[in-house]
Design a protein around this motif. Structure first.
Motif, PDB file in Angstrom:
ATOM      1  N   ALA A  18       1.206  -1.223   0.010  1.00 42.98           N
ATOM      2  CA  ALA A  18       0.369   0.086   0.141  1.00 42.98           C
ATOM      3  C   ALA A  18       1.027   1.184  -0.296  1.00 42.98           C
ATOM      4  CB  ALA A  18      -0.829   0.417   1.303  1.00 42.98           C
ATOM      5  N   THR A  19       2.164   1.116   1.013  1.00 41.35           N
ATOM      6  CA  THR A  19       2.724   2.916   0.982  1.00 41.35           C
ATOM      7  C   THR A  19       3.438   2.919  -0.005  1.00 41.35           C
ATOM      8  OG1 THR A  19       4.388   1.181   2.563  1.00 41.35           O
ATOM      9  CG2 THR A  19       2.766   2.628   3.437  1.00 41.35           C
ATOM     10  N   GLU A  20       4.508   1.942  -0.805  1.00 41.41           N
ATOM     11  CA  GLU A  20       4.903   2.064  -1.882  1.00 41.41           C
ATOM     12  C   GLU A  20       4.567   1.542  -3.087  1.00 41.41           C
ATOM     13  OE1 GLU A  20       7.567  -1.098  -1.037  1.00 41.41           O
ATOM     14  OE2 GLU A  20       8.499  -0.124   0.656  1.00 41.41           O
ATOM     15  N   ARG A  21       3.656   0.504  -3.751  1.00 45.55           N
ATOM     16  CA  ARG A  21       3.087   0.864  -4.597  1.00 45.55           C
ATOM     17  C   ARG A  21       1.785   1.397  -4.993  1.00 45.55           C
ATOM     18  NH1 ARG A  21       5.699  -5.302  -7.188  1.00 45.55           N
ATOM     19  NH2 ARG A  21       4.936  -3.985  -8.868  1.00 45.55           N
ATOM     20  N   GLY A  22       0.878   1.810  -4.437  1.00 48.79           N
ATOM     21  CA  GLY A  22      -0.396   2.577  -3.464  1.00 48.79           C
ATOM     22  C   GLY A  22      -1.618   0.872  -3.514  1.00 48.79           C
ATOM     23  N   LEU A  23      -1.034   0.084  -3.314  1.00 44.38           N
ATOM     24  CA  LEU A  23      -2.751  -0.741  -3.138  1.00 44.38           C
ATOM     25  C   LEU A  23      -3.682  -0.902  -2.406  1.00 44.38           C
ATOM     26  CD1 LEU A  23      -3.449  -4.261  -4.481  1.00 44.38           C
ATOM     27  CD2 LEU A  23      -2.365  -4.628  -2.140  1.00 44.38           C
ATOM     28  N   VAL A  24      -4.288  -1.306  -3.061  1.00 48.63           N
ATOM     29  CA  VAL A  24      -5.808  -1.041  -2.051  1.00 48.63           C
ATOM     30  C   VAL A  24      -6.657  -2.203  -1.865  1.00 48.63           C
ATOM     31  CG1 VAL A  24      -8.203  -0.196  -1.763  1.00 48.63           C
ATOM     32  CG2 VAL A  24      -6.067   1.384  -2.592  1.00 48.63           C
ATOM     33  N   ALA A  25      -6.542  -3.662  -0.923  1.00 50.44           N
ATOM     34  CA  ALA A  25      -6.790  -4.351  -0.708  1.00 50.44           C
ATOM     35  C   ALA A  25      -7.636  -4.977   0.378  1.00 50.44           C
ATOM     36  CB  ALA A  25      -5.138  -5.487  -1.429  1.00 50.44           C
ATOM     37  N   CYS A  26      -8.539  -5.647   0.104  1.00 56.82           N
ATOM     38  CA  CYS A  26      -9.544  -6.654   1.563  1.00 56.82           C
ATOM     39  C   CYS A  26      -8.639  -7.841   1.064  1.00 56.82           C
ATOM     40  CB  CYS A  26      -9.991  -6.052   1.474  1.00 56.82           C
ATOM     41  SG  CYS A  26     -11.230  -6.326   0.577  1.00 56.82           S
ATOM     42  N   ALA A  27      -9.084  -8.919   2.449  1.00 59.67           N
ATOM     43  CA  ALA A  27     -10.055  -9.943   2.118  1.00 59.67           C
ATOM     44  C   ALA A  27     -11.004 -10.927   2.962  1.00 59.67           C
ATOM     45  CB  ALA A  27      -7.649 -10.387   3.298  1.00 59.67           C
ATOM     46  N   LEU A  28     -11.146 -11.665   2.784  1.00 60.95           N
ATOM     47  CA  LEU A  28     -12.383 -12.144   3.162  1.00 60.95           C
ATOM     48  C   LEU A  28     -12.158 -13.153   2.725  1.00 60.95           C
ATOM     49  CD1 LEU A  28     -15.442 -10.988   0.514  1.00 60.95           C
ATOM     50  CD2 LEU A  28     -13.745 -10.571   2.210  1.00 60.95           C
ATOM     51  N   ARG A  29     -12.140 -13.794   4.361  1.00 59.25           N
ATOM     52  CA  ARG A  29     -12.503 -15.012   5.033  1.00 59.25           C
ATOM     53  C   ARG A  29     -13.610 -16.075   4.808  1.00 59.25           C
ATOM     54  NH1 ARG A  29      -8.841 -13.178  10.621  1.00 59.25           N
ATOM     55  NH2 ARG A  29      -6.925 -12.819   8.983  1.00 59.25           N
ATOM     56  N   PRO A  30     -14.732 -16.325   4.026  1.00 64.49           N
ATOM     57  CA  PRO A  30     -15.584 -17.283   4.044  1.00 64.49           C
ATOM     58  C   PRO A  30     -15.613 -18.505   4.834  1.00 64.49           C
ATOM     59  CG  PRO A  30     -14.543 -16.612   2.157  1.00 64.49           C
ATOM     60  CD  PRO A  30     -13.473 -16.480   2.904  1.00 64.49           C
ATOM     61  N   ALA A  31     -16.858 -18.447   5.770  1.00 67.07           N
ATOM     62  CA  ALA A  31     -16.783 -20.084   6.319  1.00 67.07           C
ATOM     63  C   ALA A  31     -16.533 -21.153   5.262  1.00 67.07           C
ATOM     64  CB  ALA A  31     -17.975 -20.213   7.137  1.00 67.07           C
ATOM     65  N   THR A  32     -17.169 -22.182   5.926  1.00 63.70           N
ATOM     66  CA  THR A  32     -17.203 -23.496   4.621  1.00 63.70           C
ATOM     67  C   THR A  32     -18.913 -23.811   4.112  1.00 63.70           C
ATOM     68  OG1 THR A  32     -16.556 -25.081   6.316  1.00 63.70           O
ATOM     69  CG2 THR A  32     -17.520 -25.763   4.723  1.00 63.70           C
TER      70      THR A  32
END
Length: 355
Positions: free
Chosen positions: A174-188
């Protein structure tokens, strides 16, 4: 912010169970968006004909991934591509199995994210998994939330997803390359045509193993219907396109309906017209001995068994998640209840789930 007209969205793993459903939802709900799929396996023909591009790529190959981005710059990437070790592979301790899982889930994610950033695209939704926490078989996890540390998983899948998630959410991107990301953790996840979870549960009918409960049967578990997982991903996309309050964050998502693990099995069997005539609770100690014997038989004969020490340890644990963060930041609420979801998952032909 990026213009919402004619957005270019790339879905990796778009030929798989979850990826295919996400692609279908994007095509239906956002008709002006240009959807592409990157996968080793082509999506169904009715989806393939509606895509802007299909890139047939093995994510284990950095060169192959990079080639897909040579003349293509997406506005946002949804990375669902990965491998979920099934059946006996789920609890494998073999180094060869780890290397295979790592090459797809860890190296593959690294290749996709690096190529995404190199192309100039900055928006990235990563499909992680609740297993980044619960694949630590040594503990129960009651109402777990995102403050629970990851890195303790001792099964290949959760370990690989945790490493990959940490790479995606590394603040340096994010700081060096401007990435805007998130992660989802689905249940089964369960749903029509699911051959990872539903088929395994259905197999127990043919094997005559539906009368047995390992442990005292009071352990609680999270399941999730496919439409709810898709809904959460589209909410994450909307967030990164607008407020970006999800940037740098991970989110547990489930049906928000923790249930008794063995009751779900019984309810699924009932949808196929099967009701066990009796139920026997097998003490943990006895089940452990039986699992050791089954593993020895498997080692000698090469024939897989339903029971092993990993499945015994997993079948008696409690783990379910707190979805408050996803509700607060993404506006997530399940759109299909678990009872209805199980029924919908079982409406496909029985042959889908047979051995």
């Amino acid at each position: 912010m990026i213009s919402r007209d004619n957005l270019r969205i790339l879905v990796t793993g778009g030929g798989g169970f979850l990826g295919r459903a996400i692609v279908q939802a994007l095509l239906t709900q956002h008709e002006t968006w240009r959807i592409s799929v990157l996968d080793l396996k082509p999506p169904d023909h009715d989806i393939l004909t509606r895509l802007e591009h299909f890139f047939q790529v093995d994510v284990r190959s950095a060169a192959s991934v990079n080639n897909a981005f040579v003349d293509y710059i997406p506005d946002l990437v949804i990375h669902t591509a990965g491998i979920i070790p099934a059946r006996q592979k789920r609890y494998s301790t073999r180094k060869e199995d780890w290397e295979h899982v790592r090459s797809i889930n860890v190296d593959g994610t690294r290749h996709i994210l690096d190529a995404t950033l190199a192309s100039g695209c900055k928006l990235f939704v990563y499909t992680s998994s609740c297993t980044v926490v619960i694949d630590d078989l040594n503990h129960d996890y009651y109402y777990m939330d995102e403050t629970v540390p990851i890195g303790l998983a001792n099964l290949h899948y959760g370990k690989s997803k945790g490493i990959a998630e940490s790479y995606v959410l590394d603040p340096r991107h994010a700081t060096e390359r401007g990435l805007v990301a998130c992660a989802l953790r689905p249940a089964t996840i369960i749903g029509p045509g699911d051959t990872a979870v539903m088929s395994l549960i259905h197999d127990l009918i043919a094997k005559g193993e539906t009368s047995f409960i390992v442990g005292n049967g009071d352990n609680i578990y999270d399941f999730m219907y496919i439409d709810n997982a898709v809904h959460a991903h589209l909410l994450a996309v909307e967030n990164l396109l607008t407020t970006r309050t999800a940037a740098g964050e991970a989110f547990f998502i489930s049906n928000c309906e923790p249930v008794y693990f063995w009751d779900v099995f019984a309810y699924i069997w009932a949808q196929f017209g099967h009701v066990p005539t009796f139920r026997v609770r097998i003490p943990m100690g006895l089940a452990w001995v039986a699992a050791l014997v089954a593993e020895a038989v498997t080692w000698v004969t090469g024939k897989p068994s339903t029971l092993d020490t990993g499945s015994v340890a997993d079948g008696v644990r409690t783990h379910f998640s707190n979805n408050e963060k996803a509700r607060r930041v993404l506006g997530y609420e399940p759109v299909v209840g678990l009872t209805e979801g199980v029924k919908l998952a079982c409406e496909v032909s029985i042959e889908t789930y047979e051995l």
